[in-house]
Write an enzyme that holds these catalytic residues in place. Sequence first.
Site, PDB file in Angstrom:
ATOM      1  CG  ASP A   1      -1.895   1.169   1.240  1.00 35.82           C
ATOM      2  OD1 ASP A   1      -2.414   1.517   0.165  1.00 35.82           O
ATOM      3  OD2 ASP A   1      -2.142   1.734   2.322  1.00 35.82           O
ATOM      4  CB  SER A   2       0.343   4.812  -0.550  1.00 35.15           C
ATOM      5  OG  SER A   2      -0.828   4.952   0.241  1.00 35.15           O
TER       6      SER A   2
ATOM      7  N   GLY B   1      -3.970   8.397  -4.462  1.00 28.46           N
ATOM      8  CA  GLY B   1      -5.219   8.752  -5.122  1.00 28.46           C
ATOM      9  C   GLY B   1      -5.118   9.874  -6.143  1.00 28.46           C
TER      10      GLY B   1
ATOM     11  CB  CYS C   1      -3.740   0.241  -1.998  1.00 21.46           C
ATOM     12  SG  CYS C   1      -3.942   1.919  -2.648  1.00 21.46           S
TER      13      CYS C   1
ATOM     14  CB  CYS D   1     -10.001   4.688   1.165  1.00 19.86           C
ATOM     15  SG  CYS D   1      -8.254   5.070   1.499  1.00 19.86           S
TER      16      CYS D   1
END
Length: 265
Positions: free
Chosen positions: A7-8, A40, A70, A177
Amino acid sequence: MKIALIDSGNGLLAAAAAVHRLRPDADLVLSSDPETMPWGPRTPEDVIAQALNCARAAAAHRPDALIVACNTASVHALAAIRAELEPGLPVIGTVPAIKPAAVGGGPFAIWATPATTGSPYQRGLIRDFASGVRVTEVPCPGLADAVQHADAAGIDAAVAAAAALTPRDVRAVVLGCTHYELVAERIRGAVQPLLRPSDEPLALHGSAEAVAAQALRRIGSAPAPDAEPSGTLTVLLSGREAALEPSSLTYAEGRSLSAVGAVRP
């Protein structure tokens, strides 16, 4: 057994904690790049590049499965990651829990990043799984970023703004999210008092549990929540081994993972 997640940033904590609950004997690899967060607002090409970097770093640790924890990366980069890593490494994407929310009956709301709200991807999921159900798409500007940095005031402001846009008769909220799952109870606490009186409490639909279960199915393993907690944790930040970030430890999911084996280095 080794499961990797990308994920980020902190959005992977919910799914990682879910994997740990199902298989406390599994080794976990958490690969993120908080310096590039949030993903995003980035172009699809940039998201693909960032997600591939995290996936390659995780794949170097030879996991049995890779979870793209994500929503944004799953929309834009899942195909590219699968093209590079499968069939040798099963790759599991994250989809907003629109289908179970629709099965539970409507109306319901989908809280998501501004980039995802109204997107062809999300509209397609609504069309495919929630036809005939009244669905409201609610953009949540700044919420993922505030969750990432454990900014309590920012979280409260973003949640309050999204709650004000949520219809008063919804029965459920889809957390579109993965970062939002870390503050699920704060979301419930903000939305529930605004709803019309009902016998049913507000339902929140996240993706973490389903994604964790799907990862186990893909590698032919069954849940074993009572297994010996012998798993270890490897944290990768921009491809380098590190400890969990301080912001991660402000969440119950992060604290539970901090006790997994020996955090390296």
